[in-house]
Enzyme design. Structure first.
Site, short mmCIF file in Angstrom:
data_model
loop_
_atom_site.label_atom_id
_atom_site.label_comp_id
_atom_site.label_asym_id
_atom_site.label_seq_id
_atom_site.Cartn_x
_atom_site.Cartn_y
_atom_site.Cartn_z
N ASN A 10 -10.08 -3.55 1.04
CA ASN A 10 -9.67 -3.43 -0.35
C ASN A 10 -10.88 -3.15 -1.22
O ASN A 10 -12.02 -3.19 -0.76
CB ASN A 10 -9.01 -4.73 -0.84
CG ASN A 10 -7.64 -4.95 -0.24
OD1 ASN A 10 -6.96 -4.01 0.16
ND2 ASN A 10 -7.23 -6.20 -0.18
N HIS A 59 0.82 -1.22 0.00
CA HIS A 59 0.00 0.00 0.00
C HIS A 59 0.86 1.27 0.00
O HIS A 59 0.50 2.28 0.61
CB HIS A 59 -0.96 0.02 1.20
CG HIS A 59 -1.93 -1.12 1.21
ND1 HIS A 59 -3.09 -1.11 0.47
CD2 HIS A 59 -1.90 -2.30 1.86
CE1 HIS A 59 -3.74 -2.25 0.66
NE2 HIS A 59 -3.05 -3.00 1.50
#
Length: 522
Positions: A142, A64
């Protein structure tokens, strides 16, 4: 001498060990109470493995790394249909109709680095920090609703296979599929990732999901399983590979730019939050385990309930201090919210906070973007960059322990009955009983539109094209288990690609031979 001989009988130079040199006999399963029970803290190999993984990159996030963010608020609807939401959870963020809670959201790509193109095929992170009256709550998820693996012991291996080769520093599809072709539960996520769902058009038109099953707890201490889903009011848009390539040719920041400009133009993006609720338990009537993060709970079997709305209406004032330093953790829950026994969720709960302490520092929660909006009084003290000294904000700053008779902090009164699930079973390393690795992957393939299936097949054929045959064969075998047509089309596509490649190579050789005998202009 005897010990050395015994060691040689059980080990070779290729035997996997931990960093203490201990042979690893099971690198697939963490140790749990029963094959689906809670994870135990004495999982030494897992804790050592994940702790080292958390510290592999600095200061960039291991995963990320590339992100964009914005401030806003969440407004609760307070009901599920005509029923008070308090029947299911006592979490104050949900129970009052119209209640608004400040939030900060960070969108991200998962595998690629901080300055990578935002058009790459990659899951997208969708993390929301709620600054509630009971402290912070992080809903870390997500865009896709399932995941590649179900055991946290495999998380470092999975990410390593997706990251660049440690020798060449080049991302290699063969490394990725070498892992995936031996991970049957990944076929569902592979089906989503290589379809247009693998490249959202931008952040505003992207879904979000908590992925895992969590728990809600009411005042009576009764619990239910719950899954979270963010649905964009703007609608859902994805990109084909061709469309993504076209955007990337001119702008590799398109999603960050789109989010920033929309908010600047007061075209505030909105998402509605839906939940699915299921009674806690094993649910033997299902052909999968409801705690399995590689599975969907289908809407027709477990309805979606609308419980609130999120609006993003303010851009960050400073990218680094807010978007980069914001720190999320799946263990950051408030009263009325709880964990399930999902092994991957429990592994992430340790890993996320651990990596933030390493990446940002032991006092990362003192930073403005991470600190709660409510009063903080703790006996945790010192460490790098300690400046607020919350442990001294009570009547006797000399007492940084509990219990105390001379003016220390005291425990809070429990606002409801404690949820106390019954747990019994052997401590063991074992896969869950109902894996059903291929059923939902096939169903997802069949539910796609024709153009989505075509894009999925094309993308898989290209990605698998340069892999060695044994990897291709294993992938085709598992895709065929998912759906016969699915495997057949990938197999045919690879065969066509091979023939075309060989033909092009023959033409190239002939052209090279012609160029090696130039005409004599004299």
């Amino acid at each position: 001498m005897k010990d050395e001989q015994l060691n040689e009988e059980h080990e070779s130079d290729e035997t996997l060990t931990n960093r203490q040199g201990h042979p690893v006999t099971d690198n697939q399963n963490v140790r749990t109470v029963g094959n689906r029970g809670p994870t135990t803290l004495e999982n030494y190999d897992f804790l050592e493995k994940i702790s080292h993984f958390d510290r592999e990159r600095t200061p960039e996030r291991v995963v990320h790394a590339r992100g964009a963010g914005a401030h806003g608020y969440f407004e609760s609807y307070g009901k599920i249909g005509n029923e008070p939401i308090s029947n299911y959870t006592r979490a104050k963020v949900f129970t009052e109709v119209g209640k608004q809670t400040p939030v900060f959201v960070r969108f991200s790509t998962v595998v690629h680095g901080n300055h990578s193109p935002e058009t790459l095929r990659d899951p997208r992170g969708f993390a929301v920090k709620f600054y509630t009256e009971d402290g912070n709550w992080d809903l870390v998820g997500n865009n896709l609703k399932v995941f590649f693996i179900r055991d946290p012991l495999k998380f470092p291996d999975m990410v390593h296979s997706f990251k660049p080769d440690p020798v060449t520093n080049i991302q290699d599809m063969e490394r990725m599929f070498d892992f995936l072709c031996q991970t049957p539960e990944s076929m569902h996520m592979v089906t989503f990732l290589f379809s247009p769902w693998g490249i959202p058009a931008n952040f505003r038109h992207m879904q979000g999901s908590g992925v895992h099953a969590y728990k809600w707890v009411n005042k009576e201490g009764k619990a239910v399983l719950v899954k979270y889903h963010w649905e964009p009011v703007q609608g859902i848009k994805n990109l084909t590979q061709k469309e993504a390539d076209h955007i990337q040719a001119t702008n590799f920041n398109h999603a960050t730019q789109d989010l920033y400009e929309a908010i600047e133009n007061e075209d505030y993006p909105e998402w509605e939050l839906y939940v699915q609720i299921m009674e806690d338990g094993e649910h033997p009537e299902l052909d999968f385990d409801p705690l399995d993060p590689t599975k969907l709970w289908y809407k027709e079997e477990v309805p979606w309930h609308k419980v609130g709305k999120m609006v993003l209406n303010q851009n960050p004032e400073n990218y680094f201090s807010e978007v980069e330093q914001v720190a999320f953790g799946t263990g950051v829950l408030v009263d009325g919210l709880d964990f399930s026994d999902d092994k991957l969720l429990q592994g992430r709960t340790y890993s996320y906070s651990d990596t933030q302490r390493y990446r940002v520092g032991s006092n990362y929660l003192q930073l403005p973007i991470n600190k709660p909006t409510k009063h903080v009084a703790t006996n945790q003290s010192a460490g790098q960059m300690d400046y607020r000294q919350d442990y001294a904000d009570h009547q006797n700053p000399h007492v940084n322990y509990e219990p105390s008779l001379i003016g220390g902090l005291e425990e809070a009164e429990n606002p409801g009955k404690e949820y106390e699930p019954y747990v019994e079973g052997k401590l063991q390393r074992e896969k869950i009983s109902r894996e059903n690795n291929f059923g939902q992957a096939g169903e997802t393939y069949r539910r796609m539109k024709d153009w989505e299936r075509e894009d999925l097949i094309d993308n898989l054929v290209i990605a698998l094209g340069d892999c060695r045959k044994e990897i291709q064969d294993r992938m085709i075998s598992m895709l065929t288990e998912c759906d016969e047509d699915y495997g057949k089309r990938v197999s045919e596509g690879l065969a066509t690609r091979k023939a075309t490649t060989e033909e092009k190579m023959e033409d190239a050789v002939q052209e090279a031979e012609q160029r090696s005998h130039p005409s004599d202009p004299y």
